[in-house]
Design an enzyme around this catalytic site. Structure first.
Site, PDB file in Angstrom:
ATOM      1  N   CYS A 116       0.863  -1.186   0.000  1.00 56.06           N
ATOM      2  CA  CYS A 116       0.000   0.000   0.000  1.00 56.06           C
ATOM      3  C   CYS A 116       0.904   1.242   0.000  1.00 56.06           C
ATOM      4  O   CYS A 116       1.901   1.303   0.722  1.00 56.06           O
ATOM      5  CB  CYS A 116      -0.923   0.006   1.216  1.00 56.06           C
ATOM      6  SG  CYS A 116      -2.072  -1.387   1.240  1.00 56.06           S
ATOM      7  N   CYS A 336      -0.262   3.678  12.962  1.00 54.55           N
ATOM      8  CA  CYS A 336      -0.480   2.608  11.994  1.00 54.55           C
ATOM      9  C   CYS A 336       0.391   2.874  10.777  1.00 54.55           C
ATOM     10  O   CYS A 336       0.520   3.988  10.325  1.00 54.55           O
ATOM     11  CB  CYS A 336      -1.923   2.549  11.513  1.00 54.55           C
ATOM     12  SG  CYS A 336      -3.127   3.181  12.636  1.00 54.55           S
TER      13      CYS A 336
END
Ligand code: SAH
Length: 345
Positions: A116, A336
């Site tokens: 990602c 995160c």
């Protein structure tokens, strides 16, 4: 290779005791030392005869990870520990304190294969899966840290490094082991698995009908944008992911959380908000909006306040349930998608 005690189920431990000519109840004693007393050394297991402790020491491993470093955020709410695994690989666990709970954010893999664009782990590539024992050991590590402070672990989220549904068996058996009422006794609904949208994994998870929570990283509501941010969308499109989620909801009657990292002028447009609302309207879902944590590898910024407001206004208008999450641990790179970033620089 010597078995890691954290990799074994109670039945496997019983079988091991049996092969050693030990009574079966010894397995339960070991189990209690591992999961209730949080022992890190077999010699702490004083209710076992010395000979058995020595046997365990010679024939098995108790692979509690070594803590190399720890950091606490300035506001004291977030703590990050750098752990070393037996093969020298390093992972980080994050502990977040809230008013009513203590949540551990743990990893399922070393690195990640999904790449990602906005995620530091994604950019470092895939190293290996964690064993179920390594997943268990991360949770026990955090539980020990909390115990020393007189507190108890209440929640575990698989939102550290890696894609949990690509290490399905190990993740599920780790949770199952931690769930055992005679051991660590952590309820399934205290666990959350977060996935980038691995459709076969979601379907398998659906069939198991557990109480474990499911969170899906959406981040975009059109295939064109999602493909750009998350290459996995080429394999499993938005439509396939949403269909699998809808089937999950219908089968389990459980609410699903969609994660949406807000990236300035990328996925924080009113058009994306409208597309999101159109796609999820009527579904039993909740959207978690998180301002993107800047990483060194991705040249974009978290959304500005006025863009966040315009985005959430659209969700309000369509009565989409959402939470704007606070950023935590930014000063210690504990957000995160940021784990392990600092050492790599
Ligand atoms: N692979 C799984 C779980 C690990 S990532 C997944 O994709 O869900 C956990 C969460 O952190 C995901 O929602 C992910 O999209 C998010 N995340 C990754 N990088 C981030 C960043 N830079 N800022 C904020 N959230 C990020």
């Amino acid at each position: 290779m010597q078995p890691n005690l954290y990799d074994l189920t109670l039945e496997e431990l019983e079988a091991l005791m049996d092969t050693w000519g030990e009574p079966t109840y010894r397995a339960r004693q070991v189990w209690t030392w591992l999961y209730q007393h949080l022992a890190t050394d077999v010699h702490e297991m004083t209710s076992l005869p010395k000979s058995l402790r020595e046997h365990l020491e010679q024939e098995t491993q108790l692979d509690a990870p070594t803590r190399l470093a720890h950091q606490t955020s300035l506001d004291g709410t977030t703590r990050k520990d750098l752990l070393e695994l037996t093969d020298g690989e390093r992972i980080e666990v994050v502990l977040m304190h809230y008013i009513d709970r203590h949540t551990a954010c743990i990893s399922s893999q070393v690195g990640c294969s999904l790449a990602c664009e906005f995620c530091a782990t994604g950019q470092m590539g895939f190293e290996r899966n964690l064993s179920s024992g390594e997943i268990v050991a991360q949770v026990l590590h955090v539980a020990r840290v909390l115990e020393a402070e007189g507190e108890q672990l209440t929640n575990v989220v698989l939102m550290g490094m890696g894609e949990p549904l690509l290490n399905y068996d190990n993740v599920m058996s780790a949770i199952q082991r931690l769930h055992d009422p005679d051991g660590f006794n952590m309820g399934q609904r205290r666990f959350t698995i977060s996935t980038a949208g691995i459709v076969p994994g979601i379907r398998r998870f659906t069939d198991e009908e557990t109480q474990i929570n499911l969170s899906v990283s959406l981040h975009a509501a059109t295939n064109a944008l999602r493909r750009q941010l998350m290459p996995i969308n080429q394999r499993y499109s938005l439509d396939d992911v949403l269909l699998a989620v809808q089937d999950y909801i219908e089968t389990t009657n459980r609410r699903v959380t969609f994660e949406w990292v807000l990236i300035q002028e990328v996925n924080d447009t009113v058009q994306q908000a409208e597309a999101l609302a159109a796609r999820v309207k009527g579904m039993l879902v909740h959207v978690n909006l998180i301002p993107m944590n800047p990483t060194t590898v991705y040249d974009a910024r978290p959304s500005h306040q006025e863009r966040i407001e315009a985005f959430t206004e659209v969700l309000d208008r369509h009565h989409i349930s959402y939470t704007m999450r606070l950023r935590r641990g930014i000063d210690i790179q504990a957000g995160c998608g940021q784990l392990r970033q600092r050492e790599e620089r």
